[in-house]
Design a protein around this motif. Structure first.
Motif, PDB file in Angstrom:
ATOM      1  N   GLU A 175       3.414 -57.315  60.169  1.00 40.33           N
ATOM      2  CA  GLU A 175       4.054 -56.321  61.032  1.00 40.33           C
ATOM      3  C   GLU A 175       5.571 -56.487  61.031  1.00 40.33           C
ATOM      4  OE1 GLU A 175      -0.076 -56.771  61.834  1.00 40.33           O
ATOM      5  OE2 GLU A 175       1.509 -58.296  61.927  1.00 40.33           O
ATOM      6  N   GLN A 176       6.033 -57.726  61.084  1.00 43.61           N
ATOM      7  CA  GLN A 176       7.472 -57.988  61.032  1.00 43.61           C
ATOM      8  C   GLN A 176       8.036 -57.649  59.653  1.00 43.61           C
ATOM      9  OE1 GLN A 176       7.161 -62.102  62.162  1.00 43.61           O
ATOM     10  NE2 GLN A 176       7.724 -61.719  64.303  1.00 43.61           N
ATOM     11  N   GLY A 177       7.273 -57.926  58.614  1.00 43.94           N
ATOM     12  CA  GLY A 177       7.705 -57.580  57.263  1.00 43.94           C
ATOM     13  C   GLY A 177       7.881 -56.082  57.105  1.00 43.94           C
ATOM     14  N   ALA A 178       6.953 -55.313  57.656  1.00 46.76           N
ATOM     15  CA  ALA A 178       7.037 -53.854  57.561  1.00 46.76           C
ATOM     16  C   ALA A 178       8.282 -53.322  58.258  1.00 46.76           C
ATOM     17  CB  ALA A 178       5.787 -53.224  58.158  1.00 46.76           C
ATOM     18  N   GLU A 179       8.677 -53.960  59.355  1.00 42.58           N
ATOM     19  CA  GLU A 179       9.867 -53.523  60.088  1.00 42.58           C
ATOM     20  C   GLU A 179      11.147 -53.720  59.292  1.00 42.58           C
ATOM     21  OE1 GLU A 179       9.693 -55.800  63.636  1.00 42.58           O
ATOM     22  OE2 GLU A 179       8.100 -54.584  64.567  1.00 42.58           O
ATOM     23  N   ARG A 180      11.115 -54.565  58.282  1.00 43.40           N
ATOM     24  CA  ARG A 180      12.307 -54.848  57.484  1.00 43.40           C
ATOM     25  C   ARG A 180      12.405 -53.977  56.236  1.00 43.40           C
ATOM     26  NH1 ARG A 180      15.304 -59.162  59.647  1.00 43.40           N
ATOM     27  NH2 ARG A 180      14.331 -59.615  61.668  1.00 43.40           N
ATOM     28  N   ILE A 181      11.478 -53.060  56.038  1.00 39.91           N
ATOM     29  CA  ILE A 181      11.528 -52.160  54.886  1.00 39.91           C
ATOM     30  C   ILE A 181      12.589 -51.097  55.142  1.00 39.91           C
ATOM     31  CG2 ILE A 181      10.264 -50.409  53.572  1.00 39.91           C
ATOM     32  CD1 ILE A 181       7.711 -52.075  54.124  1.00 39.91           C
ATOM     33  N   ARG A 182      13.530 -50.981  54.227  1.00 39.85           N
ATOM     34  CA  ARG A 182      14.619 -50.022  54.379  1.00 39.85           C
ATOM     35  C   ARG A 182      14.516 -48.825  53.420  1.00 39.85           C
ATOM     36  NH1 ARG A 182      14.556 -51.662  58.509  1.00 39.85           N
ATOM     37  NH2 ARG A 182      15.850 -53.239  59.516  1.00 39.85           N
ATOM     38  N   LEU A 183      14.056 -49.073  52.199  1.00 43.98           N
ATOM     39  CA  LEU A 183      14.029 -48.029  51.182  1.00 43.98           C
ATOM     40  C   LEU A 183      12.746 -48.123  50.363  1.00 43.98           C
ATOM     41  CD1 LEU A 183      17.688 -48.463  49.874  1.00 43.98           C
ATOM     42  CD2 LEU A 183      16.882 -46.612  51.345  1.00 43.98           C
ATOM     43  N   ILE A 184      12.402 -46.999  49.732  1.00 45.58           N
ATOM     44  CA  ILE A 184      11.234 -46.919  48.855  1.00 45.58           C
ATOM     45  C   ILE A 184      11.677 -46.301  47.531  1.00 45.58           C
ATOM     46  CG2 ILE A 184       8.889 -46.000  48.600  1.00 45.58           C
ATOM     47  CD1 ILE A 184       8.906 -45.688  51.703  1.00 45.58           C
ATOM     48  N   MET A 185      11.134 -46.823  46.431  1.00 46.10           N
ATOM     49  CA  MET A 185      11.477 -46.340  45.087  1.00 46.10           C
ATOM     50  C   MET A 185      10.206 -46.302  44.238  1.00 46.10           C
ATOM     51  SD  MET A 185      14.865 -48.691  44.256  1.00 46.10           S
ATOM     52  CE  MET A 185      13.938 -50.244  44.194  1.00 46.10           C
ATOM     53  N   LEU A 186      10.308 -45.678  43.074  1.00 46.38           N
ATOM     54  CA  LEU A 186       9.288 -45.785  42.035  1.00 46.38           C
ATOM     55  C   LEU A 186       9.746 -46.822  41.018  1.00 46.38           C
ATOM     56  CD1 LEU A 186       8.456 -42.024  41.362  1.00 46.38           C
ATOM     57  CD2 LEU A 186       7.461 -43.578  43.073  1.00 46.38           C
ATOM     58  N   TRP A 205       3.953 -41.385  54.490  1.00 42.89           N
ATOM     59  CA  TRP A 205       4.158 -42.828  54.725  1.00 42.89           C
ATOM     60  C   TRP A 205       3.317 -43.228  55.923  1.00 42.89           C
ATOM     61  CZ3 TRP A 205       5.628 -47.098  52.462  1.00 42.89           C
ATOM     62  CH2 TRP A 205       6.029 -48.222  53.209  1.00 42.89           C
ATOM     63  N   GLN A 206       2.163 -43.799  55.650  1.00 41.34           N
ATOM     64  CA  GLN A 206       1.244 -44.238  56.691  1.00 41.34           C
ATOM     65  C   GLN A 206       0.695 -45.610  56.341  1.00 41.34           C
ATOM     66  OE1 GLN A 206      -1.911 -41.472  57.732  1.00 41.34           O
ATOM     67  NE2 GLN A 206      -0.678 -39.716  57.093  1.00 41.34           N
ATOM     68  N   ASP A 207       0.501 -46.432  57.354  1.00 37.97           N
ATOM     69  CA  ASP A 207      -0.085 -47.762  57.153  1.00 37.97           C
ATOM     70  C   ASP A 207       0.699 -48.571  56.119  1.00 37.97           C
ATOM     71  OD1 ASP A 207      -2.161 -47.000  58.930  1.00 37.97           O
ATOM     72  OD2 ASP A 207      -3.210 -46.038  57.266  1.00 37.97           O
ATOM     73  N   ASN A 208       2.019 -48.339  56.079  1.00 36.60           N
ATOM     74  CA  ASN A 208       2.894 -49.051  55.140  1.00 36.60           C
ATOM     75  C   ASN A 208       2.498 -48.813  53.688  1.00 36.60           C
ATOM     76  OD1 ASN A 208       4.264 -50.242  57.381  1.00 36.60           O
ATOM     77  ND2 ASN A 208       2.583 -51.719  57.534  1.00 36.60           N
ATOM     78  N   LYS A 209       2.014 -47.600  53.402  1.00 33.74           N
ATOM     79  CA  LYS A 209       1.653 -47.173  52.060  1.00 33.74           C
ATOM     80  C   LYS A 209       2.176 -45.762  51.825  1.00 33.74           C
ATOM     81  CE  LYS A 209      -2.805 -49.624  52.373  1.00 33.74           C
ATOM     82  NZ  LYS A 209      -4.280 -49.461  52.302  1.00 33.74           N
ATOM     83  N   VAL A 210       2.380 -45.400  50.563  1.00 40.89           N
ATOM     84  CA  VAL A 210       2.784 -44.045  50.205  1.00 40.89           C
ATOM     85  C   VAL A 210       1.540 -43.290  49.756  1.00 40.89           C
ATOM     86  CG1 VAL A 210       4.205 -42.610  48.701  1.00 40.89           C
ATOM     87  CG2 VAL A 210       5.076 -44.822  49.502  1.00 40.89           C
TER      88      VAL A 210
END
Length: 336
Positions: free
Chosen positions: A156-167, A210-215
């Motif tokens: 849960e703490q790791g997910a809060e630190r996600i800033r950007l998403i890429m391919l 973007w749900q459940d920390n997945k694309v």
């Protein structure tokens, strides 16, 4: 927000804001000169970037036409690139082709390797290698970029630190992998430079995808002009990105700008291991999976790996058919 890095005379390029429809771009030198600077100072600069982003989408202020051919990877080099294997179907398939079962722990403890992060390939730059006898393969993936992540954080703490998403196109040299793994020290020569989408986006740009920390969108791979795969990135993902970030940070702190990959996107599609586009399935995100299906079915692979001159394109579209990240589009060429 949508962010990109244009090439310039420096190694780290210049940070650009890109409009939601990928039509316009503007530099933000007065806020953050580079992507790494923005990530290092995210709490301070993110509100300023968001305000400028809204202006860009409203056609207010100076902007130019966005040109993905000018792009570096969003982070031209990074302090950390760690790639997981969150789609256990992919791992199971590769091992089954050589008659090996996967350990039960693979369903509870993700695989991850540390890749080279000092020399990423631009999204439209050639994949240059000394030989095409090494089993060149593309691997379509999703990756996240983090803020600072503390050691031993929870998912849960790791997910809060996600800033950007890429391919990601995680280029692999399949012919070199067996010899390296036999040494017991993991990948090195078999994993040359990876490439990332022209644009990195903040999670909110994906809306309900973007749900459940997945694309939850298909990742489209077009190989030599033909659709090769469109597996759904949120399906069959055993470990979400919060879990992957926490796994990477189990025994170390992660610095701002750390990139964590999902591994090859892979769907079972209701069959044992999935099927090709030509057979009515969603296809694959790498050549190796096709070859493994052929080996299981026919006793040997028939599809060759990439040769010099081959082209790969990777892209993810929203529900309206609009490109979210821009396209990774590359050709394999020999080192001169």
């Amino acid at each position: 927000m949508k962010l990109a890095t244009y090439k310039n005379e420096t190694r780290d390029g210049i940070l650009m804001l890109v409009s939601r429809d990928l039509s316009r771009a503007c530099d933000v030198l007065d806020i953050a000169p580079t992507m790494q600077y923005a990530l290092d100072n995210w709490q301070e600069v993110a509100p300023q970037l968001q305000s400028r982003y809204e202006q860009l989408n409203d056609n207010a202020g100076d902007s130019v036409q966005f040109d993905s051919t000018r792009c570096e990877s969003p982070l031209p080099r990074a302090f950390q690139w760690a790639d997981g294997s969150a789609y256990v179907n992919h791992v199971e398939l590769v091992r089954k082709a050589r008659g090996a079962e996967i350990p039960e722990s693979f369903w509870t403890d993700p695989l991850m390797y540390q890749g080279g992060s000092d020399d990423f390939i631009g999204p439209n730059d050639d994949i240059i290698l000394p030989s095409d006898d090494w089993g060149i393969d593309f691997e379509g993936e999703v990756a996240v970029v983090t803020d600072d992540v503390p050691m031993a954080c929870t998912p849960e703490q790791g997910a809060e630190r996600i800033r950007l998403i890429m391919l990601v196109n995680d280029v692999s040299l399949r012919g070199l992998i067996p010899g390296e793994l036999a040494k017991g020290f993991g990948f090195f020569q078999s994993k040359p430079a990876s490439s990332f989408s022209p644009v990195a986006v903040t999670p909110d740009e994906l809306g309900g995808a973007w749900q459940d920390n997945k694309v939850h969108l298909p990742l489209r791979s077009t190989y030599n002009g033909e659709l090769f795969g469109k597996p759904e990135a949120g399906q069959d993902m055993t470990f979400d990105f919060g879990q992957l970030v926490a796994h990477a940070a189990k025994s170390r702190n992660l610095g701002a700008g750390a990139i964590i990959g999902s591994g090859t996107v892979s769907n079972k599609q209701g069959t044992e291991h999935g099927s090709a586009i030509s057979e009515g399935g969603v296809g694959y995100s790498c050549i190796a999976e096709v070859r493994m299906i052929e080996t299981i079915r026919d006793g040997k692979p028939a599809t060759p790996f990439m040769q010099f001159g081959d082209r790969i394109r990777m892209e993810m579209l929203d529900e309206s058919g609009v490109s979210i990240f821009g396209a990774i589009e590359q050709q394999v060429k020999p080192l001169r």
